[in-house]
Enzyme design. Structure first.
Site, mmCIF file in Angstrom:
data_model
loop_
_atom_site.group_PDB
_atom_site.id
_atom_site.type_symbol
_atom_site.label_atom_id
_atom_site.label_comp_id
_atom_site.label_asym_id
_atom_site.label_seq_id
_atom_site.Cartn_x
_atom_site.Cartn_y
_atom_site.Cartn_z
ATOM 1 N N ASP A 1 -0.508 5.190 0.672
ATOM 2 C CA ASP A 1 -0.881 6.190 1.672
ATOM 3 C C ASP A 1 -0.902 5.758 3.093
ATOM 4 O OD1 ASP A 1 -1.652 8.531 0.087
ATOM 5 O OD2 ASP A 1 -2.931 7.196 -0.779
ATOM 6 N N ASP B 1 0.804 -1.039 0.008
ATOM 7 C CA ASP B 1 -0.053 0.015 -0.132
ATOM 8 C C ASP B 1 0.831 1.366 0.099
ATOM 9 O OD1 ASP B 1 -2.417 1.460 0.435
ATOM 10 O OD2 ASP B 1 -1.796 1.857 2.436
#
Length: 316
Positions: free
Chosen positions: A17, A15
């Site tokens: 953010d 991922d």
């Protein structure tokens, strides 16, 4: 010495953010932890193209060729193209990157609800009432509705901002309809990432229990939660089984440690007790406080989901 955790997988689906960066700032140590590992960056943020995301990563010190980024804009456009015939007119609620992905799949763009036979919705900081209302009109009239993702919030260096899921919720409330979702926790985005990498064994890495971890679990992969973003140890302790990560670590550095170092379970010098809704983890003098979270999570997993959901964690 035991092999590093990352060595057991031919692709790390990481991922962005809250995991690799927060807004314009890299998470400290993240680029070093990922250097040389087989990484595909998988993001639910549909507001930028893969090339733009990769350039941002490189500016922050990450090794990130353009083809190592998979966005929910790509996954969403692909999902939409599988649901409607070529040439279907689409109303896009989202950024230019999402518009480009839709057009690339032979789906023409329209601006009015009356002309649309499908709606796709992704994050854009420019989305306003008028665009959401146009989408709602089209969906109420029967248009196919795809959401790139349903994250309620967007982690940044300033804190949690309004995410695409919150805007999807507004349209859902106005239409009483449910979108089909391409991004995490749904599996299309993981399928796309693994196919593009030609990989077979994934470790899904992220900071959110309800997207990264739930999605990785649903995909059938091991999962790794970092505590640099949305969720913390208290959240894990109280989480249902579908949100429980295989591994937990403060940062991405745990990828370079042995599996046992980041696996919930007993640790020397720590004990856990449960009294009603209170889970207390107590350390002996000199016990490594970083170990407490693994003892707490393991103790919580001994309880039913219902009992676990109300637990309050105290570390002494």
């Amino acid at each position: 010495m035991s092999a590093a955790l990352a060595a057991g997988y031919d692709r790390l689906l990481v991922d962005l953010d809250g995991t690799a960066y927060a807004g314009a700032a890299a998470i400290p140590g993240a680029s070093e932890a990922l250097d040389g590992l087989p990484v595909t960056y998988v993001t639910n943020n549909a507001s930028r193209s893969p090339a733009e995301v990769a350039e941002h990563l490189r500016d922050l010190g990450f090794a990130a060729p353009d083809d190592t980024v998979v966005t929910s804009a790509q996954a969403g456009a692909g999902l939409l193209a599988s649901l409607v015939p070529a040439g279907t007119p689409v109303l896009v609620v989202g950024a230019p990157a999402l518009r480009a992905e839709v057009e690339a799949r032979g789906l023409p763009l329209v601006e009015k609800a009356e002309d649309a036979r499908a709606v796709i919705q992704g994050h854009s900081p420019e989305t306003g009432w008028a665009r959401l209302s146009e989408a709602a009109l089209a969906i109420r009239a029967g248009a196919v509705w795809v959401a790139t993702n349903t994250d309620a919030t967007l982690p940044t260096e300033r804190g949690l901002l309004v995410g695409n899921g919150s805007m999807v919720a507004a349209v859902r409330n106005a239409t009483e309809r449910e979108p089909q979702v391409a991004g995490k926790p749904y599996t299309p985005i993981f399928v796309d990432a693994m196919r593009a990498a030609g990989a077979t064994t994934a470790l899904v890495v992220g900071d959110r229990l309800d997207t990264d971890i739930e999605g990785g679990n649903a995909f059938g992969s091991d999962t790794y939660l970092v505590l640099t973003g949305v969720n913390d140890v208290q959240d894990v302790v109280a989480a249902p089984d579908r949100h429980q990560p295989t591994y937990v670590a403060e940062t991405l550095e745990g990828l370079r440690q042995p599996r046992a170092a980041t696996s919930p379970g007993p640790r020397a010098g720590w004990t856990a007790t449960v009294d009603g809704d209170d889970l207390t983890v107590t350390g002996e003098p000199g016990a490594d406080r970083a170990d407490a979270k693994y003892v707490a999570i393991a103790a919580a997993r001994e309880l039913s989901e219902e009992r676990r959901s109300g637990l309050r964690l105290t570390i002494r």
